[in-house]
Design an enzyme around this catalytic site. Sequence first.
Site, PDB file in Angstrom:
ATOM      1  N   GLY A  14      45.781  51.075  14.173  1.00 56.98           N
ATOM      2  CA  GLY A  14      46.897  51.012  15.118  1.00 56.98           C
ATOM      3  C   GLY A  14      46.546  51.542  16.493  1.00 56.98           C
ATOM      4  O   GLY A  14      47.354  52.214  17.141  1.00 56.98           O
ATOM      5  N   ILE A  43      43.643  60.328  11.602  1.00 61.68           N
ATOM      6  CA  ILE A  43      42.415  59.864  12.265  1.00 61.68           C
ATOM      7  C   ILE A  43      42.656  59.643  13.762  1.00 61.68           C
ATOM      8  O   ILE A  43      41.828  59.960  14.588  1.00 61.68           O
ATOM      9  CB  ILE A  43      41.881  58.583  11.584  1.00 61.68           C
ATOM     10  CG1 ILE A  43      41.407  58.929  10.175  1.00 61.68           C
ATOM     11  CG2 ILE A  43      40.754  57.949  12.393  1.00 61.68           C
ATOM     12  CD1 ILE A  43      40.981  57.752   9.343  1.00 61.68           C
ATOM     13  N   ALA A  51      41.928  50.695  32.216  1.00 61.07           N
ATOM     14  CA  ALA A  51      41.767  49.708  33.281  1.00 61.07           C
ATOM     15  C   ALA A  51      41.562  48.335  32.656  1.00 61.07           C
ATOM     16  O   ALA A  51      40.926  48.206  31.606  1.00 61.07           O
ATOM     17  CB  ALA A  51      40.568  50.070  34.153  1.00 61.07           C
ATOM     18  N   LYS A  79      45.777  47.056  40.013  1.00 60.62           N
ATOM     19  CA  LYS A  79      44.326  47.106  40.213  1.00 60.62           C
ATOM     20  C   LYS A  79      43.880  45.811  40.891  1.00 60.62           C
ATOM     21  O   LYS A  79      44.073  44.724  40.340  1.00 60.62           O
ATOM     22  CB  LYS A  79      43.633  47.268  38.847  1.00 60.62           C
ATOM     23  CG  LYS A  79      42.121  47.209  38.925  1.00 60.62           C
ATOM     24  CD  LYS A  79      41.448  47.409  37.580  1.00 60.62           C
ATOM     25  CE  LYS A  79      39.973  47.116  37.670  1.00 60.62           C
ATOM     26  NZ  LYS A  79      39.308  47.092  36.359  1.00 60.62           N
ATOM     27  N   LEU A 342      37.182  47.562  18.838  1.00 62.16           N
ATOM     28  CA  LEU A 342      35.933  48.300  18.640  1.00 62.16           C
ATOM     29  C   LEU A 342      35.298  48.004  17.287  1.00 62.16           C
ATOM     30  O   LEU A 342      34.091  48.177  17.116  1.00 62.16           O
ATOM     31  CB  LEU A 342      36.195  49.801  18.788  1.00 62.16           C
ATOM     32  CG  LEU A 342      36.805  50.217  20.134  1.00 62.16           C
ATOM     33  CD1 LEU A 342      37.173  51.703  20.134  1.00 62.16           C
ATOM     34  CD2 LEU A 342      35.859  49.911  21.290  1.00 62.16           C
TER      35      LEU A 342
HETATM   36  C1  LIG Z   1      34.905  56.025  27.095  1.00 61.04           C
HETATM   37  C2  LIG Z   1      35.676  54.762  26.912  1.00 61.04           C
HETATM   38  C3  LIG Z   1      36.395  54.240  27.986  1.00 61.04           C
HETATM   39  C4  LIG Z   1      37.076  53.031  27.838  1.00 61.04           C
HETATM   40  N1  LIG Z   1      37.723  52.490  28.918  1.00 61.04           N
HETATM   41  C5  LIG Z   1      38.251  51.253  28.812  1.00 61.04           C
HETATM   42  C6  LIG Z   1      38.862  50.626  29.936  1.00 61.04           C
HETATM   43  O1  LIG Z   1      38.973  51.193  31.024  1.00 61.04           O
HETATM   44  N2  LIG Z   1      39.331  49.373  29.768  1.00 61.04           N
HETATM   45  C7  LIG Z   1      39.245  48.714  28.584  1.00 61.04           C
HETATM   46  O2  LIG Z   1      39.646  47.560  28.500  1.00 61.04           O
HETATM   47  N3  LIG Z   1      38.732  49.312  27.495  1.00 61.04           N
HETATM   48  C8  LIG Z   1      38.226  50.548  27.589  1.00 61.04           C
HETATM   49  N4  LIG Z   1      37.690  51.141  26.489  1.00 61.04           N
HETATM   50  C9  LIG Z   1      37.780  50.490  25.190  1.00 61.04           C
HETATM   51  C10 LIG Z   1      39.153  50.731  24.591  1.00 61.04           C
HETATM   52  O3  LIG Z   1      39.389  52.110  24.454  1.00 61.04           O
HETATM   53  C11 LIG Z   1      39.245  50.093  23.217  1.00 61.04           C
HETATM   54  O4  LIG Z   1      38.844  48.762  23.303  1.00 61.04           O
HETATM   55  C12 LIG Z   1      40.656  50.100  22.725  1.00 61.04           C
HETATM   56  O5  LIG Z   1      41.185  51.394  22.745  1.00 61.04           O
HETATM   57  C13 LIG Z   1      40.751  49.537  21.335  1.00 61.04           C
HETATM   58  O6  LIG Z   1      40.388  50.459  20.399  1.00 61.04           O
HETATM   59  P1  LIG Z   1      40.629  50.040  18.904  1.00 61.04           P
HETATM   60  O7  LIG Z   1      42.092  49.794  18.714  1.00 61.04           O
HETATM   61  O8  LIG Z   1      39.691  48.979  18.537  1.00 61.04           O
HETATM   62  O9  LIG Z   1      40.176  51.352  18.111  1.00 61.04           O
HETATM   63  P2  LIG Z   1      40.873  52.789  17.948  1.00 61.04           P
HETATM   64  O10 LIG Z   1      41.688  53.153  19.128  1.00 61.04           O
HETATM   65  O11 LIG Z   1      39.801  53.719  17.523  1.00 61.04           O
HETATM   66  O12 LIG Z   1      41.871  52.593  16.743  1.00 61.04           O
HETATM   67  C14 LIG Z   1      41.409  52.582  15.403  1.00 61.04           C
HETATM   68  C15 LIG Z   1      42.598  52.643  14.471  1.00 61.04           C
HETATM   69  O13 LIG Z   1      42.111  52.542  13.137  1.00 61.04           O
HETATM   70  C16 LIG Z   1      42.720  53.534  12.358  1.00 61.04           C
HETATM   71  N5  LIG Z   1      41.855  53.900  11.251  1.00 61.04           N
HETATM   72  C17 LIG Z   1      40.523  54.146  11.275  1.00 61.04           C
HETATM   73  N6  LIG Z   1      40.094  54.499  10.052  1.00 61.04           N
HETATM   74  C18 LIG Z   1      41.180  54.461   9.222  1.00 61.04           C
HETATM   75  C19 LIG Z   1      41.410  54.732   7.843  1.00 61.04           C
HETATM   76  N7  LIG Z   1      40.422  55.142   7.037  1.00 61.04           N
HETATM   77  N8  LIG Z   1      42.644  54.598   7.356  1.00 61.04           N
HETATM   78  C20 LIG Z   1      43.672  54.188   8.165  1.00 61.04           C
HETATM   79  N9  LIG Z   1      43.522  53.919   9.463  1.00 61.04           N
HETATM   80  C21 LIG Z   1      42.295  54.069   9.990  1.00 61.04           C
HETATM   81  C22 LIG Z   1      42.945  54.696  13.325  1.00 61.04           C
HETATM   82  O14 LIG Z   1      43.935  55.577  12.856  1.00 61.04           O
HETATM   83  C23 LIG Z   1      43.412  53.922  14.558  1.00 61.04           C
HETATM   84  O15 LIG Z   1      44.775  53.650  14.465  1.00 61.04           O
HETATM   85  C24 LIG Z   1      37.052  52.361  26.598  1.00 61.04           C
HETATM   86  C25 LIG Z   1      36.381  52.921  25.512  1.00 61.04           C
HETATM   87  C26 LIG Z   1      35.700  54.108  25.652  1.00 61.04           C
HETATM   88  C27 LIG Z   1      34.959  54.684  24.478  1.00 61.04           C
END
Ligand SMILES: Cc1cc2nc3c(=O)[nH]c(=O)nc-3n(C[C@H](O)[C@H](O)[C@H](O)COP(=O)(O)OP(=O)(O)OC[C@H]3O[C@@H](n4cnc5c(N)ncnc54)[C@H](O)[C@@H]3O)c2cc1C
Length: 507
Positions: A14, A43, A51, A79, A342
């Site tokens: 999420g 987690i 951005a 932006k 990710l």
């Molecule tokens: C330093 C940095 C800067 C960034 N800046 C930008 C930016 O400026 N612009 C941009 O477009 N993107 C940026 N990003 C990328 C952006 O943060 C991610 O693409 C975005 O937040 C998506 O993350 P996600 O939802 O894939 O993963 P996450 O936010 O990590 O979410 C993972 C989810 O999985 C759940 N989960 C994991 N394991 C389990 C489990 N065992 N059981 C139940 N649930 C679980 C967690 O609870 C969470 O809800 C940046 C990333 C980083 C590292």
Amino acid sequence: MADNRIRSILIVGGGSAGWMTAAMLGHLLKHNCAVTLVESDEIGTVGVGEATIPPIRLFNETLGITEADFVRETKASFKLGIEFVDWGRLGHRYFHQFGVHGRAFDTVAVHHFWLRAREMGEVASLDDHAMAWHIAAAGKMGRPSADPRSVLSTFNYAYHFDAGLYAQFLRRFAEARGVSRVEGKIAAINQHGETGFVESVGLDDGRTLAADLFIDCSGFRSLLLGGALGVPWVDWSHWLPCDRAVAMPSSYDGSALPNEPAAFTPFTRSTAREAGWQWRIPLQHRIGNGYVYCSQYLEDARAADLLASRLDGPALGEPRFLKFQAGMRARHWEKNVIGVGLASGFLEPLESTSIHLIQANISKLMGLFPTRAFDPATSAEFNRIATIETERIRDFIILHYKLMQRDDAPLWRYTAGMTVPETLALKIEHFRSSGRLIAREMDLFAPASWLAVHIGQLNFPEDLDPLLDYRGIDGRDWLAKLRGAMAHEAARLPSHRAYIEQMCGQR
Ligand SMILES: Cc1cc2nc3c(=O)[nH]c(=O)nc-3n(C[C@H](O)[C@H](O)[C@H](O)COP(=O)(O)OP(=O)(O)OC[C@H]3O[C@@H](n4cnc5c(N)ncnc54)[C@H](O)[C@@H]3O)c2cc1C
């Protein structure tokens, strides 16, 4: 015909990826498919990602979210591009604008006329021919014009926003459209004994969640795609060696409502540092800051100290450290699991492309929505496109590192000397020899973006388009008129802050 429709979808995670996917599925499937999202509060999420690039507007529009609601709910700012400071050379800056430079007035591209004028002593920079830069430099904001005769039709924009607030906003949106949310920690992934297809996930409290289709949005853990299904990781860290970030938001010098245009900038700033680069992202209520660095050359504690010493205002909270590696899963879709966010790969945030890649996978899922037969041709096509899209963006990000001319730090010496992917080497060479920009299939960044970085990082061509010499046109007057029209239009626009206040006052 047998009813082979997907009847249930489980979104694992999420963060931004999970809730963007949930919002789109809720919106499009209209209660005709059971969509569930499981996330673990324990987690948590990555929580950065503030951005974006212009296609995010299309995502919101598809969902029917108005700009005013979005800007208000996520404390967003506008932006117009990214200002790069100390890239190329120390003391140098340039702007990667959203939109184009000038407007075509001949078969030969505008920048060749500017390069020729420059040879003849013209001092105006390439940025001075970008409408987005005129507006950004003046701390203003406005809407692009639909009239192609207006210089205001030549820019585009995206947003900075609070990623946590965006996820909450989309959660409300998705739940209102029938998506159910389960709080819990996944402890087991159950697969079919013969096919390996995922059948269900088991939570640590004993509950089981089954589905036909699984969307892996579990972040860097990649629980299903990388974990259970073992899809290999393609490592690009030799081209993009930064593998850490420390994030630290700050306040606007204690002021909740900064009216100072120099602080509340309608653009991101990226400043090259000794072992990476620092971002500055102004939101309505705070400034997002971070230092992306290479752990081989800088220790975490030192990175945090350096970042803290380089903030515009008081820090809000403790530094937050993140570890990552540049690369992607070899396949984003495997069996009945699709990775989004990710979980499917990571490219550092230099050009703010991760949220876009989330959007890109969601849009491919909509274009290639499966049945329970899970035709391998469908996933193969999805994977083909995903690979090209990600590699094209990868090349554009590497370009910034490769064109670095600073030799004051080992990171920059390494990146300037490294061998780059052949697809990129060809583009660099082409521009260097003739000033021409090669556009490739599925390039996210248009030639104007490549031009901004080539010139911004001082990769001036050795020669110009040979057609220029046949045309007999001196573009200097035209370029001067263009700059004048842009400055005039920018001066008439409201300040960035006033624009937001006016927009958010409307419902
Ligand atoms: C330093 C940095 C800067 C960034 N800046 C930008 C930016 O400026 N612009 C941009 O477009 N993107 C940026 N990003 C990328 C952006 O943060 C991610 O693409 C975005 O937040 C998506 O993350 P996600 O939802 O894939 O993963 P996450 O936010 O990590 O979410 C993972 C989810 O999985 C759940 N989960 C994991 N394991 C389990 C489990 N065992 N059981 C139940 N649930 C679980 C967690 O609870 C969470 O809800 C940046 C990333 C980083 C590292």
